[in-house]
Design an enzyme around this catalytic site. Structure first.
Site: not given
Ligand SMILES: [Zn+2]
Length: 201
Positions: A71-74, A112, A140, A142
């Protein structure tokens, strides 16, 4: 990268020089390079000419392809199953190539929804079929590790092109054949990413 990881360990309150962590920066660097190896992958090398002319216009399905992404956010993993179907126009692609295309895009920092679209677009542009559909269901970390929303839920995303977009029956046939683990009903075949990481926190 190893210096950064030593620094990160220290910032986390760890002692990077303790025995158990001595080789961690080296291992993390190696792991991260592998997990993001998709940036260096080359589509032409992967396909390597494995496109064959056929007189076949039934649905080709490769289901339950395991994938692992980040995941690119976390920068935490999300992983699950990818299901791909296409209806050839006059070419088919070697079946083993499809999981490799999935890997090529999974091994990057992703969300995703984009991952699903990239796989579908690549198969559309490479095979030029009458239609292609990709459905991905993923957990996920995260969300589950941080206790966000339902911890055992899957995020389901889909991308449909050509006849899968235009013909309900074709789309339903595919969704029926893959029988989503998550039990998402066929009526929700459009992108239903409400459970995917949105990167809000
Ligand atoms: Zn994430």
């Amino acid at each position: 990268m190893q210096d950064l990881i030593r620094q990160l360990l220290a910032e986390l309150g760890e002692d990077p020089s303790r025995e158990g962590l001595l080789n961690t920066p080296k291992r993390v660097e190696k792991a991260l390079k592998f997990l993001t190896g998709g940036y260096d992958a080359n589509l032409d090398e992967i396909v390597n000419g494995a496109l064959f002319t056929v007189d076949y216009s039934e649905m080709v399905i490769v289901k339950d392809i395991d994938f692992y992404s980040m995941c690119e956010h976390h920068l935490l993993p999300f992983f699950g199953k990818c299901h791909v179907a296409y209806i050839p126009s006059n070419k088919v692609i070697g079946l083993s190539k499809i999981p490799r295309i999935v890997d090529m895009f999974s091994r990057r920092l992703q969300v995703q929804e984009r991952l699903t679209n990239q796989i579908a677009d690549t198969i559309r542009d490479t095979v030029r079929p009458l239609g292609v559909s990709v459905v991905m269901e993923a957990t996920h970390l995260c969300m589950s590790m941080r206790g966000v929303e339902k911890q055992n839920s899957f995020a389901v995303t889909s991308a449909m092109h050509g006849v899968f977009r235009d013909q309900v029956r074709t789309r339903m046939e595919f969704l029926e054949l893959i029988k989503l683990r998550s039990g998402v009903s066929a009526a929700r075949e459009s992108t239903s990413a409400s459970l995917a990481c949105m990167g809000e926190d």
